[in-house]
Design a protein around this motif. Structure first.
Motif, PDB file in Angstrom:
ATOM      1  N   UNK A  90       0.841  -1.187   0.000  1.00 55.46           N
ATOM      2  CA  UNK A  90       0.000   0.000   0.000  1.00 55.46           C
ATOM      3  C   UNK A  90       0.873   1.232   0.000  1.00 55.46           C
ATOM      4  N   UNK A  91       0.513   2.224  -0.832  1.00 59.52           N
ATOM      5  CA  UNK A  91       1.224   3.494  -0.820  1.00 59.52           C
ATOM      6  C   UNK A  91       0.197   4.620  -0.936  1.00 59.52           C
ATOM      7  N   UNK A  92      -0.005   5.311   0.173  1.00 59.83           N
ATOM      8  CA  UNK A  92      -0.896   6.467   0.222  1.00 59.83           C
ATOM      9  C   UNK A  92      -0.101   7.735   0.490  1.00 59.83           C
ATOM     10  N   UNK A  93       1.208   7.665   0.350  1.00 62.03           N
ATOM     11  CA  UNK A  93       2.083   8.774   0.723  1.00 62.03           C
ATOM     12  C   UNK A  93       1.881  10.009  -0.150  1.00 62.03           C
ATOM     13  N   UNK A  94       2.229  11.151   0.436  1.00 67.80           N
ATOM     14  CA  UNK A  94       2.216  12.455  -0.229  1.00 67.80           C
ATOM     15  C   UNK A  94       0.867  12.813  -0.835  1.00 67.80           C
ATOM     16  N   UNK A  95      -0.133  12.795   0.034  1.00 72.95           N
ATOM     17  CA  UNK A  95      -1.460  13.299  -0.263  1.00 72.95           C
ATOM     18  C   UNK A  95      -1.809  14.269   0.862  1.00 72.95           C
TER      19      UNK A  95
ATOM     20  N   UNK B 276       0.834   2.728  11.641  1.00 74.04           N
ATOM     21  CA  UNK B 276       2.223   2.524  12.030  1.00 74.04           C
ATOM     22  C   UNK B 276       3.035   3.819  12.149  1.00 74.04           C
ATOM     23  N   UNK B 277       2.388   4.966  11.958  1.00 77.62           N
ATOM     24  CA  UNK B 277       3.092   6.236  12.115  1.00 77.62           C
ATOM     25  C   UNK B 277       3.447   6.435  13.582  1.00 77.62           C
ATOM     26  N   UNK B 278       4.462   7.202  13.838  1.00 77.31           N
ATOM     27  CA  UNK B 278       4.874   7.452  15.218  1.00 77.31           C
ATOM     28  C   UNK B 278       4.110   8.607  15.843  1.00 77.31           C
ATOM     29  N   UNK B 279       3.167   9.153  15.118  1.00 75.30           N
ATOM     30  CA  UNK B 279       2.362  10.280  15.606  1.00 75.30           C
ATOM     31  C   UNK B 279       1.100   9.722  16.247  1.00 75.30           C
ATOM     32  N   UNK B 280       0.951   9.970  17.559  1.00 76.86           N
ATOM     33  CA  UNK B 280      -0.262   9.544  18.249  1.00 76.86           C
ATOM     34  C   UNK B 280      -1.388  10.508  17.950  1.00 76.86           C
ATOM     35  N   UNK B 281      -2.592   9.994  17.865  1.00 79.80           N
ATOM     36  CA  UNK B 281      -3.761  10.812  17.575  1.00 79.80           C
ATOM     37  C   UNK B 281      -4.330  11.398  18.862  1.00 79.80           C
ATOM     38  N   UNK B 282      -4.780  12.631  18.767  1.00 81.87           N
ATOM     39  CA  UNK B 282      -5.544  13.214  19.862  1.00 81.87           C
ATOM     40  C   UNK B 282      -6.995  12.816  19.652  1.00 81.87           C
ATOM     41  N   UNK B 283      -7.817  12.980  20.638  1.00 83.51           N
ATOM     42  CA  UNK B 283      -9.227  12.604  20.533  1.00 83.51           C
ATOM     43  C   UNK B 283      -9.918  13.373  19.400  1.00 83.51           C
ATOM     44  N   UNK B 284      -9.564  14.649  19.220  1.00 89.79           N
ATOM     45  CA  UNK B 284     -10.147  15.475  18.169  1.00 89.79           C
ATOM     46  C   UNK B 284      -9.782  14.960  16.783  1.00 89.79           C
TER      47      UNK B 284
ATOM     48  N   UNK C 161       4.248   3.836   3.829  1.00 89.04           N
ATOM     49  CA  UNK C 161       2.983   3.796   3.090  1.00 89.04           C
ATOM     50  C   UNK C 161       2.146   5.041   3.331  1.00 89.04           C
ATOM     51  N   UNK C 162       2.436   5.778   4.418  1.00 93.94           N
ATOM     52  CA  UNK C 162       1.590   6.886   4.837  1.00 93.94           C
ATOM     53  C   UNK C 162       2.326   8.226   4.936  1.00 93.94           C
ATOM     54  N   UNK C 163       3.639   8.266   4.713  1.00 89.99           N
ATOM     55  CA  UNK C 163       4.402   9.497   4.929  1.00 89.99           C
ATOM     56  C   UNK C 163       3.950  10.606   3.975  1.00 89.99           C
ATOM     57  N   UNK C 164       4.216  11.845   4.367  1.00 92.83           N
ATOM     58  CA  UNK C 164       3.860  12.979   3.530  1.00 92.83           C
ATOM     59  C   UNK C 164       2.419  13.414   3.686  1.00 92.83           C
ATOM     60  N   UNK C 165       1.721  12.868   4.663  1.00 91.50           N
ATOM     61  CA  UNK C 165       0.367  13.272   5.010  1.00 91.50           C
ATOM     62  C   UNK C 165       0.451  13.886   6.403  1.00 91.50           C
ATOM     63  N   UNK C 166       0.714  15.186   6.460  1.00 91.39           N
ATOM     64  CA  UNK C 166       1.050  15.866   7.710  1.00 91.39           C
ATOM     65  C   UNK C 166      -0.023  15.733   8.792  1.00 91.39           C
TER      66      UNK C 166
ATOM     67  N   UNK D 109      -8.020   1.214  12.203  1.00 98.14           N
ATOM     68  CA  UNK D 109      -7.493   0.254  13.171  1.00 98.14           C
ATOM     69  C   UNK D 109      -7.763  -1.166  12.695  1.00 98.14           C
ATOM     70  N   UNK D 110      -6.728  -1.779  12.183  1.00 90.23           N
ATOM     71  CA  UNK D 110      -6.756  -3.185  11.786  1.00 90.23           C
ATOM     72  C   UNK D 110      -5.321  -3.658  11.750  1.00 90.23           C
ATOM     73  N   UNK D 111      -5.120  -4.904  12.047  1.00 90.38           N
ATOM     74  CA  UNK D 111      -3.755  -5.422  12.014  1.00 90.38           C
ATOM     75  C   UNK D 111      -3.209  -5.408  10.599  1.00 90.38           C
ATOM     76  N   UNK D 112      -4.105  -5.518   9.605  1.00 90.22           N
ATOM     77  CA  UNK D 112      -3.681  -5.530   8.202  1.00 90.22           C
ATOM     78  C   UNK D 112      -2.987  -4.224   7.820  1.00 90.22           C
ATOM     79  N   UNK D 113      -3.631  -3.098   8.022  1.00 84.45           N
ATOM     80  CA  UNK D 113      -3.072  -1.809   7.613  1.00 84.45           C
ATOM     81  C   UNK D 113      -1.981  -1.334   8.565  1.00 84.45           C
TER      82      UNK D 113
END
Length: 180
Positions: free
Chosen positions: A121-126, A156-164, A145-150, A134-138
Motif C-alpha cells: 500500500x502506498x498512500x504517501x504524499x497526499x 504505524x506512524x509514530x504520531x499519536x492521535x488526539x481525541x479530536x 505507506x503513509x508518509x507525507x500526510x502531515x 485500526x486493523x492489524x492488516x493496515x
C-alpha cells in the motif's frame, strides 16, 4: 475485472498458441513495488491497471473501485482529488494499491481494513488526515505507506492521535505548486 472469478480451471485460448512444430504459451514478468512476479500458464491471474504519471485530474471514478477482480492498481503521480471512497472495501482480491503523490484528502476509510489480501500500500504524499484505520492488516504495513500526510496519525506512524483528530480530523492544506 468487474467480477471475481472463483473458477480455478478457466482456459483462456488467447494466451496459448499451437503450431505444427509445438505450442507456445505467453510469459509475462510483472514488476510491482519492487517485486518481480512471473506469469506463464497462469497469465489469466494478472489483473492489473497502471495509470500512473498520466496527469489525470478530478476524483477517482467510483467505477474503478467496482473492479472487484483487480489485484494491482496504480494511479500514483497524478492530480486526483477528493476522498478515497468507502466502496473500496469490495476490492477483496486487491494485493497492491498505489494512490501516492496525488491531491487526495479526507480520512482513510475504515472499510480499507477489509482488504485482507492487501500486502502493498502506498498512500504517501497526499492530504489525508485523521487516524489510520485500526486493523492489524493496515497497521502492520510500513510507515512509508503513509508518509507525507502531515495531518495523518496512528499506527504505524509514530504520531499519536488526539481525541479530536480521531473523531473529526482537520482541514487539509492544498499544494501551491509542482513537486520536484
Amino acid at each position: 475485472m468487474a467480477t471475481v472469478d472463483i473458477r480455478q480451471n478457466v482456459f483462456y485460448e488467447a494466451f496459448e498458441y499451437s503450431y505444427n512444430y509445438g505450442s507456445y504459451i505467453e510469459n509475462v514478468m510483472l514488476v510491482t513495488k519492487g517485486r518481480q512476479l512471473g506469469y506463464g500458464c497462469n497469465l489469466k491471474l494478472v489483473r492489473s491497471i497502471d495509470l500512473s504519471s498520466n496527469n489525470l485530474f478530478g476524483s477517482i471514478p467510483v467505477e474503478l473501485f467496482g473492479l472487484f477482480g483487480l489485484r494491482f492498481l496504480n494511479v500514483s503521480h497524478n492530480c486526483l482529488v477528493g476522498e478515497i471512497l468507502e466502496n473500496i472495501s469490495g476490492m477483496t482480491t486487491l494485493e497492491c494499491l498505489d494512490l501516492s503523490k496525488n491531491d487526495l484528502s479526507g480520512k482513510i476509510p475504515q472499510s480499507m481494513s477489509n482488504l485482507t489480501s492487501l500486502n502493498c500500500l502506498n498512500l504517501s504524499y497526499n492530504y489525508l488526515l485523521g487516524s489510520t484505520p485500526s486493523s492489524t492488516q493496515l497497521q502492520s504495513l510500513s510507515k512509508d505507506s503513509f508518509i507525507g500526510n502531515a495531518k495523518l496519525c496512528g499506527a504505524p506512524l509514530r504520531i499519536n492521535c488526539t481525541k479530536d483528530e480521531e473523531s473529526h480530523g482537520s482541514t487539509p492544506v492544498h499544494k501551491n505548486g509542482d513537486e520536484s
